[in-house]
Design a protein around this motif. Structure first.
Motif, short mmCIF file in Angstrom:
data_model
loop_
_atom_site.label_atom_id
_atom_site.label_comp_id
_atom_site.label_asym_id
_atom_site.label_seq_id
_atom_site.Cartn_x
_atom_site.Cartn_y
_atom_site.Cartn_z
N ASN B 257 0.83 -1.21 0.00
CA ASN B 257 0.00 0.00 0.00
C ASN B 257 0.87 1.26 0.00
O ASN B 257 0.55 2.24 -0.68
CB ASN B 257 -0.91 0.03 1.22
CG ASN B 257 -2.12 -0.88 1.04
OD1 ASN B 257 -2.38 -1.36 -0.07
ND2 ASN B 257 -2.85 -1.13 2.11
N ILE B 278 -6.45 1.45 -3.71
CA ILE B 278 -6.00 0.56 -2.62
C ILE B 278 -7.10 -0.46 -2.30
O ILE B 278 -6.84 -1.64 -2.07
CB ILE B 278 -5.57 1.40 -1.40
CG1 ILE B 278 -4.16 1.93 -1.71
CG2 ILE B 278 -5.59 0.60 -0.11
CD1 ILE B 278 -3.57 2.83 -0.68
N LEU B 279 -8.34 0.00 -2.34
CA LEU B 279 -9.47 -0.91 -2.10
C LEU B 279 -9.54 -1.97 -3.19
O LEU B 279 -9.68 -3.17 -2.91
CB LEU B 279 -10.77 -0.09 -2.04
CG LEU B 279 -12.04 -0.84 -1.68
CD1 LEU B 279 -11.95 -1.46 -0.29
CD2 LEU B 279 -13.26 0.10 -1.74
N GLU B 282 -6.72 -4.48 -2.76
CA GLU B 282 -6.94 -5.40 -1.63
C GLU B 282 -8.04 -6.42 -1.95
O GLU B 282 -7.91 -7.61 -1.65
CB GLU B 282 -7.30 -4.62 -0.35
CG GLU B 282 -7.28 -5.59 0.84
CD GLU B 282 -7.91 -5.06 2.11
OE1 GLU B 282 -7.82 -3.85 2.37
OE2 GLU B 282 -8.49 -5.88 2.84
N GLU B 283 -9.12 -5.95 -2.58
CA GLU B 283 -10.21 -6.88 -2.92
C GLU B 283 -9.72 -7.97 -3.87
O GLU B 283 -10.05 -9.14 -3.72
CB GLU B 283 -11.38 -6.12 -3.54
CG GLU B 283 -12.10 -5.18 -2.60
CD GLU B 283 -12.56 -5.82 -1.30
OE1 GLU B 283 -12.76 -7.04 -1.27
OE2 GLU B 283 -12.68 -5.10 -0.29
N GLY B 334 -16.51 -9.10 -2.88
CA GLY B 334 -15.30 -8.48 -3.42
C GLY B 334 -15.50 -8.00 -4.85
O GLY B 334 -15.12 -6.89 -5.21
N ILE B 337 -17.48 -4.79 -5.06
CA ILE B 337 -16.67 -3.62 -4.72
C ILE B 337 -15.74 -3.27 -5.89
O ILE B 337 -15.62 -2.10 -6.28
CB ILE B 337 -15.87 -3.86 -3.41
CG1 ILE B 337 -16.84 -3.96 -2.23
CG2 ILE B 337 -14.85 -2.75 -3.17
CD1 ILE B 337 -16.21 -4.36 -0.90
N VAL B 341 -15.67 0.36 -8.41
CA VAL B 341 -14.60 1.36 -8.53
C VAL B 341 -13.92 1.31 -9.91
O VAL B 341 -12.98 2.05 -10.15
CB VAL B 341 -13.53 1.22 -7.40
CG1 VAL B 341 -14.15 1.53 -6.05
CG2 VAL B 341 -12.87 -0.15 -7.40
#
Lengths: 112, 363
Positions: B257, B278-279, B282-283, B334, B337, B341
């Motif tokens: 990150n 970053i989301l 991570e997902e 996941g 999400i 984005v």
């Protein structure tokens, strides 16, 4: 992530600060599961200081909520905002969990 | 001037350079570009024998410098190298850094060496720093001194190994402008660089290195505007890029990150974009996690300033499978999400690897 726990008359308030992600979500889950095992049935999670949440955090919340429901308890969420709220909205978790604007509002909902 | 044939270099079992054949002519400015770890710096270090090649030949003005009979120090004086980390003598003044080589190796008198060095310091805009010590200079100034020091040896060619990589963004341009000036004066140069606008602007030819070879070469227009080969195309599309390799399930999420944050800062991306990125990463890692002990995962970020597009590529080994296939996921959390984005998600299979290419939504 740091977790602070405060005992109020209606519930236990769990204040989470920082990030609830793949690394930290297990800590949250472990801590809240311990509290449930100790007999807590009403928990308010305060997100005021939470900066980030991922699906790992949402899953941990869901797991603890299921566990507490199994004991006829309640888990309420307070102060969800900003980027964290967006993740709740995207994932549909905003409709799964009762969300409150403040800890006080969550506590009074439990009493009421 | 330099003729390199079938150059190879191994470090133990690792074959960094496989078979490099190339010629650099007098007055040419060559930029060497390509992903990290593809042998660009090793190539330069082999040319001036800082690393001894494992095979092949390097002829400089007809002399094979790998021939045990050749006078390597003499041949080496024809070229000089500028390093990422300046490599100045910190206990010597700027002037002494410049004069030590000509006096000790070329037998020049102190007076002549100082006279010449002062001219070179003027050329790089640092005449007033002649009596300073390296510690008193900024990074950009140190690198300009290093370039002047190179010139003091009258090289026929200068090799630049990522000369601006260790500099603050504010200092990059002062160093590049000195190199541009040398190019204008007809200096022969080979430059390993990640500064693509500079490479496009200053070079006669561009070498794209990948897989330990010069994978594609051409004029800047050919390489940057019309690359012919698949990997060159991919690289050029990802020019403003960042890459992170994940080789085990015990990867350090926070270290990764931090690198993503640094990349975003360099590209001056909005905070919201950083958060979404970053989301997203991570997902995706959560989805890949059960497989991380058996596959290798590369995460590449590329920002195109012109198009204002941030592309995220997840490339993973293993059998052909789209890890975002709904039917393979235990739940869609996941994926939901990730979809929220991103503007687009494309799966492809290339070179026996799986590739998921995503374009981040603009905020």
């Amino acid at each position: 992530m740091t977790i602070e726990i405060k005992k109020e008359s209606a519930a236990l308030v769990v204040k989470v600060t920082g990030r609830m992600d793949a690394v930290t979500a297990p800590e949250y889950e472990k801590k809240v599961n311990e509290l449930i095992a100790e007999g807590e049935t009403n928990v308010v999670v305060d997100f005021e200081q939470l900066e980030y949440i991922s699906s790992a955090g949402l899953r941990a919340l869901l797991a603890t909520a299921k566990r507490i429901k199994g004991k006829s308890g309640n888990i309420l969420l307070a102060n969800i905002k900003g980027g964290v709220k967006e993740v709740f909205d995207i994932s549909g978790f905003g409709t799964i969990f009762p969300m409150h604007d403040s800890v006080a509002s969550a506590l009074s909902a439990l009493v009421g | 001037m330099i003729k390199i044939e079938h150059l190879s270099k191994r470090f133990g079992n690792l074959e960094v350079l496989k078979d490099v054949t190339v010629e650099i002519k007098t007055g040419e400015v060559i930029s060497i570009i390509g992903p990290s770890g593809t042998g660009k710096s090793t190539f330069l270090r082999c040319i001036n024998l800082l690393d001894r090649p494992s095979g092949g030949s390097i002829r400089i003005d007809g002399v094979d410098i790998l021939d045990p009979k050749s006078d390597v120090p003499k041949v080496r004086q024809k070229m000089n190298m500028v390093f990422q980390s300046f490599n100045l003598f910190f206990h010597l003044s700027v002037m002494d850094n410049l004069t030590i080589g000509p006096i000790k190796l070329l037998g020049m008198s102190k007076q002549d060496a100082e006279h010449k060095s002062m001219d070179l310091l003027k050329l790089v805009g640092l005449a007033e720093k002649a009596d300073s010590y390296p510690d008193e200079l900024s990074g950009g100034q140190k690198q300009r001194v290093a370039i002047a020091r190179c010139m003091a040896m009258d090289p026929k060619i200068i090799l630049f190994d990522e000369p601006t990589s260790a500099l603050d963004p504010t200092m990059v341009s002062e160093v590049l402008s000195v190199i541009r000036r040398l190019a204008k004066d007809g200096m022969t140069m080979a430059i390993v660089t990640h500064e693509m606008d500079f490479a496009r602007d200053v070079s006669n030819r561009v070498f794209y290195m990948d897989e330990g070879i010069i994978y594609e070469e051409g004029t800047p227009e050919q390489i940057f505007d019309n690359p012919q080969k698949e990997k060159t195309k991919t690289f050029i599309n990802r020019i403003r890029s960042f890459c992170y390799h994940i080789t085990s399930p015990d990867y350090d999420l926070y270290a990764m990150n931090a690198e993503i944050e640094t990349f975003c800062e360099k590209q001056i991306l909005p905070v919201k974009t950083r958060q979404n990125l970053i989301l997203l990463v991570e997902e995706m890692l959560q989805i890949c996690n059960p497989l991380l002990s058996t596959i290798l995962l590369d995460i590449a970020l590329a920002y195109s300033e012109k198009k204002e597009i941030l592309e995220v590529v997840f490339e993973y080994t293993g059998e052909a499978v789209n890890l975002l296939d709904k039917n393979l996921l235990p739940d869609e959390l996941g994926l939901t999400i990730i979809q929220s984005v991103t503007e687009s998600i494309d799966y492809s299979r290339l070179d026996n690897k799986n590739r998921l290419t995503m374009i981040l939504k603009r905020v």
